[in-house]
Design an enzyme around this catalytic site. Structure first.
Site, short mmCIF file in Angstrom:
data_model
loop_
_atom_site.label_atom_id
_atom_site.label_comp_id
_atom_site.label_asym_id
_atom_site.label_seq_id
_atom_site.Cartn_x
_atom_site.Cartn_y
_atom_site.Cartn_z
CG HIS A 128 -3.30 -8.58 1.96
ND1 HIS A 128 -2.37 -8.97 1.03
CD2 HIS A 128 -3.14 -7.25 2.12
CE1 HIS A 128 -1.66 -7.92 0.64
NE2 HIS A 128 -2.12 -6.86 1.29
CE1 TYR A 129 -0.61 -8.74 -3.28
CE2 TYR A 129 -2.05 -7.01 -2.45
CZ TYR A 129 -0.81 -7.44 -2.86
OH TYR A 129 0.26 -6.58 -2.83
NE ARG A 130 2.28 -8.72 -0.47
CZ ARG A 130 2.63 -7.49 -0.15
NH1 ARG A 130 2.47 -7.06 1.08
NH2 ARG A 130 3.16 -6.70 -1.05
#
EC number: 3.1.15.-
Length: 181
Positions: A128-130
Site C-alpha cells: 500500500h502507499y502508506r
C-alpha cells in the site's frame, strides 16, 4: 494460514549507503505479522549479489558494520540478483497478504521505500502507499514522553532480519507503554 488484508508486512533492507542514486541493496528480509503485531511468518533473508566495485564504494561505516557482520562475504558469495530477491519476496508475501493491502512497516521505512522504488519497483508496488514507521513513533515519544524511552533499547545489529524483529518489538513496546492498547 489464509491471505488476510489486515496482516502487516515488515521489511528491512541493508544497503551500501544512504543514497539510492549511487548505493545498492545488499540484503532484504521480511516478516508478516497479524494486526496485533504477532509474527506469523518469516520470509526469505537474502543477501543480494553486488560487484566488488559496488562494495568498494561503501563508506567506512558501512565497510566496518557490513564487514564485521559477515554480510559483505555473503553478498560476494550470493547467487541472488535483485530480480531473484523481488520474485522470492513477492512469492512469500502473496501467501499472507493481498497486493496493495499492507502498508510498508519498519524503522525509517521511507529510506527502504526509496531504494525499493529505484531498484525493486515490482516489490515496492506490492505494498500500500502508506507506511507504518516505528521511527516516527520513536521521535514523537522522544519529544513528548522522553522518560518512556528508557524502557526500550535496541541492539542495532544492522542485519536485516534482526532489525525487523527489533522494529516489531519496539512497536509492541510503544503500543503497550504509550498508546496503552
Amino acid at each position: 494460514m489464509a491471505v488476510d488484508a489486515n496482516n502487516l508486512i515488515w521489511v528491512d533492507l541493508e544497503m551500501t549507503g544512504l543514497e539510492p542514486d549511487v548505493d545498492r541493496v545488499i540484503e532484504i528480509a521480511t516478516l508478516v505479522t497479524d494486526q496485533e503485531l504477532n509474527i506469523i511468518a518469516q520470509g526469505p533473508v537474502l543477501a543480494i549479489y553486488q560487484t566488488d566495485e559496488v562494495l568498494a564504494g561503501m563508506d567506512d561505516w558501512n565497510q566496518k558494520h557490513h564487514g564485521e557482520s559477515g554480510l559483505v562475504d555473503r553478498v560476494r558469495a550470493s547467487k541472488c540478483s535483485e530480480q531473484d530477491a523481488i520474485a522470492q519476496t513477492i512469492d512469500f508475501l502473496a501467501q499472507y497478504v493481498p497486493k496493495g493491502a499492507s502498508p510498508m512497516c519498519g524503522n525509517s521505512i521511507g529510506q527502504d521505500r526509496r531504494f525499493l522504488n529505484k531498484y525493486m519497483l515490482e516489490l515496492e508496488e506490492f505494498f500500500h502507499y502508506r507506511n507504518i514507521d516505528v521511527s516516527t513513533v520513536k521521535e514523537l515519544v522522544r519529544r513528548w514522553s522522553p522518560e518512556t524511552m528508557n524502557g526500550f533499547s535496541k541492539k542495532n545489529t544492522h542485519q536485516a532480519l534482526e532489525d525487523i524483529k527489533e522494529s516489531i518489538a519496539e512497536m509492541q513496546f510503544y503500543r503497550k507503554e504509550v498508546f496503552k492498547i
